[in-house]
Design a protein around this motif. Structure first.
Motif, PDB file in Angstrom:
ATOM      1  N   LEU A 157     -69.762  16.172 -24.291  1.00 43.55           N
ATOM      2  CA  LEU A 157     -68.427  16.604 -23.874  1.00 43.55           C
ATOM      3  C   LEU A 157     -68.062  16.043 -22.499  1.00 43.55           C
ATOM      4  N   THR A 158     -68.998  16.131 -21.556  1.00 45.82           N
ATOM      5  CA  THR A 158     -68.719  15.655 -20.201  1.00 45.82           C
ATOM      6  C   THR A 158     -68.589  14.137 -20.159  1.00 45.82           C
ATOM      7  N   LYS A 159     -69.481  13.442 -20.859  1.00 47.08           N
ATOM      8  CA  LYS A 159     -69.413  11.983 -20.891  1.00 47.08           C
ATOM      9  C   LYS A 159     -68.095  11.512 -21.497  1.00 47.08           C
ATOM     10  N   SER A 160     -67.665  12.175 -22.551  1.00 46.75           N
ATOM     11  CA  SER A 160     -66.407  11.815 -23.200  1.00 46.75           C
ATOM     12  C   SER A 160     -65.229  11.966 -22.245  1.00 46.75           C
ATOM     13  N   GLU A 161     -65.235  13.045 -21.481  1.00 43.75           N
ATOM     14  CA  GLU A 161     -64.144  13.274 -20.532  1.00 43.75           C
ATOM     15  C   GLU A 161     -64.157  12.237 -19.410  1.00 43.75           C
ATOM     16  N   LEU A 162     -65.339  11.888 -18.929  1.00 43.19           N
ATOM     17  CA  LEU A 162     -65.439  10.871 -17.880  1.00 43.19           C
ATOM     18  C   LEU A 162     -64.941   9.519 -18.379  1.00 43.19           C
ATOM     19  N   GLN A 163     -65.308   9.172 -19.605  1.00 43.59           N
ATOM     20  CA  GLN A 163     -64.883   7.890 -20.170  1.00 43.59           C
ATOM     21  C   GLN A 163     -63.371   7.838 -20.365  1.00 43.59           C
ATOM     22  N   LYS A 164     -62.789   8.935 -20.791  1.00 41.40           N
ATOM     23  CA  LYS A 164     -61.343   8.957 -21.015  1.00 41.40           C
ATOM     24  C   LYS A 164     -60.567   8.801 -19.711  1.00 41.40           C
ATOM     25  N   ARG A 165     -61.116   9.311 -18.628  1.00 44.92           N
ATOM     26  CA  ARG A 165     -60.376   9.334 -17.371  1.00 44.92           C
ATOM     27  C   ARG A 165     -60.697   8.169 -16.436  1.00 44.92           C
ATOM     28  N   PHE A 166     -61.921   7.631 -16.526  1.00 47.40           N
ATOM     29  CA  PHE A 166     -62.326   6.631 -15.529  1.00 47.40           C
ATOM     30  C   PHE A 166     -62.878   5.337 -16.117  1.00 47.40           C
ATOM     31  N   ASP A 167     -62.844   5.166 -17.428  1.00 51.14           N
ATOM     32  CA  ASP A 167     -63.443   3.985 -18.052  1.00 51.14           C
ATOM     33  C   ASP A 167     -62.485   2.796 -17.954  1.00 51.14           C
ATOM     34  N   ASN A 168     -62.440   2.175 -16.768  1.00 49.03           N
ATOM     35  CA  ASN A 168     -61.476   1.094 -16.547  1.00 49.03           C
ATOM     36  C   ASN A 168     -62.090  -0.138 -15.888  1.00 49.03           C
ATOM     37  N   ALA A 169     -63.426  -0.241 -15.911  1.00 52.27           N
ATOM     38  CA  ALA A 169     -64.083  -1.396 -15.287  1.00 52.27           C
ATOM     39  C   ALA A 169     -63.888  -2.640 -16.142  1.00 52.27           C
ATOM     40  N   ASP A 170     -63.571  -3.765 -15.493  1.00 52.83           N
ATOM     41  CA  ASP A 170     -63.349  -5.021 -16.205  1.00 52.83           C
ATOM     42  C   ASP A 170     -64.575  -5.927 -16.161  1.00 52.83           C
ATOM     43  N   HIS A 171     -65.207  -6.011 -15.001  1.00 53.18           N
ATOM     44  CA  HIS A 171     -66.364  -6.889 -14.844  1.00 53.18           C
ATOM     45  C   HIS A 171     -67.589  -6.264 -15.505  1.00 53.18           C
ATOM     46  N   VAL A 172     -68.429  -7.113 -16.107  1.00 52.48           N
ATOM     47  CA  VAL A 172     -69.581  -6.622 -16.857  1.00 52.48           C
ATOM     48  C   VAL A 172     -70.549  -5.840 -15.972  1.00 52.48           C
ATOM     49  N   TYR A 173     -70.753  -6.302 -14.735  1.00 59.21           N
ATOM     50  CA  TYR A 173     -71.674  -5.600 -13.845  1.00 59.21           C
ATOM     51  C   TYR A 173     -71.105  -4.252 -13.407  1.00 59.21           C
ATOM     52  N   MET A 174     -69.808  -4.216 -13.201  1.00 59.00           N
ATOM     53  CA  MET A 174     -69.170  -2.947 -12.860  1.00 59.00           C
ATOM     54  C   MET A 174     -69.244  -1.976 -14.035  1.00 59.00           C
ATOM     55  N   LYS A 175     -69.178  -2.521 -15.241  1.00 65.50           N
ATOM     56  CA  LYS A 175     -69.288  -1.685 -16.439  1.00 65.50           C
ATOM     57  C   LYS A 175     -70.670  -1.051 -16.523  1.00 65.50           C
ATOM     58  N   HIS A 176     -71.710  -1.849 -16.243  1.00 66.52           N
ATOM     59  CA  HIS A 176     -73.074  -1.311 -16.239  1.00 66.52           C
ATOM     60  C   HIS A 176     -73.222  -0.228 -15.171  1.00 66.52           C
ATOM     61  N   MET A 177     -72.666  -0.494 -14.007  1.00 68.48           N
ATOM     62  CA  MET A 177     -72.738   0.484 -12.925  1.00 68.48           C
ATOM     63  C   MET A 177     -71.994   1.759 -13.301  1.00 68.48           C
ATOM     64  N   GLN A 178     -70.859   1.592 -13.937  1.00 73.57           N
ATOM     65  CA  GLN A 178     -70.068   2.742 -14.364  1.00 73.57           C
ATOM     66  C   GLN A 178     -70.840   3.591 -15.376  1.00 73.57           C
ATOM     67  N   ASN A 179     -71.504   2.935 -16.317  1.00 74.86           N
ATOM     68  CA  ASN A 179     -72.304   3.664 -17.306  1.00 74.86           C
ATOM     69  C   ASN A 179     -73.462   4.403 -16.646  1.00 74.86           C
ATOM     70  N   PHE A 180     -74.058   3.774 -15.631  1.00 70.82           N
ATOM     71  CA  PHE A 180     -75.142   4.441 -14.904  1.00 70.82           C
ATOM     72  C   PHE A 180     -74.612   5.678 -14.183  1.00 70.82           C
ATOM     73  N   VAL A 181     -73.468   5.534 -13.540  1.00 72.71           N
ATOM     74  CA  VAL A 181     -72.881   6.655 -12.794  1.00 72.71           C
ATOM     75  C   VAL A 181     -72.514   7.796 -13.738  1.00 72.71           C
ATOM     76  N   TYR A 182     -71.934   7.463 -14.904  1.00 76.59           N
ATOM     77  CA  TYR A 182     -71.608   8.502 -15.884  1.00 76.59           C
ATOM     78  C   TYR A 182     -72.860   9.289 -16.263  1.00 76.59           C
ATOM     79  N   GLY A 183     -73.910   8.544 -16.609  1.00 79.76           N
ATOM     80  CA  GLY A 183     -75.155   9.194 -17.006  1.00 79.76           C
ATOM     81  C   GLY A 183     -75.755  10.010 -15.880  1.00 79.76           C
TER      82      GLY A 183
END
Length: 281
Positions: A176-202
């Motif tokens: 539930l929490t991961k889904s909400e974070l992705q809906k609100r903040f999942d906007n990284a374009d660069h692949v490395y930023m995407k990895h960092m974003q996934n780490f931060v979510y987790g």
């Protein structure tokens, strides 16, 4: 896309989720197991982090990784189960046109319930983590043989209700929490930023789960530390922990500092490696 492709897509999705979960389990346990051992030692021996760390150093690296086999097996079964069953459960639930949050909650309950049946590995892991058993049991297989022969099948499921409760609550919180974070903040374009974003979510979700579930974890450890003897329930053990040294609720949070760090790292690694592997399957 053809009708046949649409038909098989729901079947492939849980498999993909499970394989990604399996890969992330290897990565997570390999990097965080020493921290896990430190946390359990603090809980079991009622020590601070510095004293437990000193003891682990004295025991050596071989002993530090003693007990990794059951937790590795358990994690390599639990994480694929968690992700794959959750994904599979959402397929029929979607056809019911229920509320999004109710759908995710139901799928989380199903995955958490099935995960709980894998608890014998967690049970064995705890015994191998305890210093008083270092010379009594050679390895996971030796311990399993002794437990099955001397204590019976039921001994592997000591603390089942507590683990079931923890799994369901943790899974609901994660998805539930991961889904909400992705809906609100999942906007990284660069692949490395995407990895960092996934780490931060987790990491964020893991920290939340760690703090909320830690008292339950402490109770679970005290329930499962017994090998044989009377089966104690959650209420009985919680009362005993509360009364220890007249310290009340503080006893439920011994070791939480290290455990929060471990939760942040392990869930961050789990989520980022899971997303990375899934993207490449």
């Amino acid at each position: 896309m053809s009708q046949n492709e649409n038909a098989i897509k729901p079947v492939d999705s849980p498999v993909k989720e499970g394989l990604a979960g399996l890969g992330s389990a290897f990565v997570t346990i390999g990097t965080t197991y020493p921290i896990t051992k430190l946390i359990y030692r603090q809980i079991l021996e009622n020590e601070n982090a510095a004293k437990s760390l000193t003891k682990l150093r004295q025991e050596g690296y071989v002993i530090v990784y003693r007990g990794i086999m059951p937790v590795m097996v358990q994690k390599c079964l639990c994480l694929p189960t968690m992700f794959a069953v959750y994904s599979a459960a959402t397929i029929p639930l979607k056809s019911l046109n229920m509320n999004e949050y109710l759908e995710k909650t139901c799928a989380s309950v199903i995955s958490g319930t099935l995960e709980a049946f894998l608890m014998p590995f967690e049970r064995v892991q705890l015994i191998l983590l305890m210093s008083q058993y270092n010379n009594q049991f050679r390895n996971m297989f030796h311990l399993i043989r002794v437990m099955a022969k001397d204590y019976g099948f039921k001994e592997f499921f000591r603390g089942y209700t507590t683990i079931l409760t923890r799994n369901i609550c943790s899974n609901c919180c994660f998805f539930l929490t991961k889904s909400e974070l992705q809906k609100r903040f999942d906007n990284a374009d660069h692949v490395y930023m995407k990895h960092m974003q996934n780490f931060v979510y987790g990491a964020l979700v893991g920290t939340l789960i760690t703090v909320l579930m830690y008292p339950l974890k402490v109770a679970k450890v005290h329930i499962q530390k017994d090998l044989g003897g009377k089966y104690r329930n959650l209420l009985e053990v919680s009362r005993e922990i509360y009364q220890t040294n007249s310290r009340g609720m503080i006893n439920f949070y011994r070791g939480i500092e290290v455990n929060t760090l471990k939760g942040l790292l392990s869930w961050g690694i789990t989520n980022s490696s899971y997303e990375w592997i899934k993207h490449r399957l």
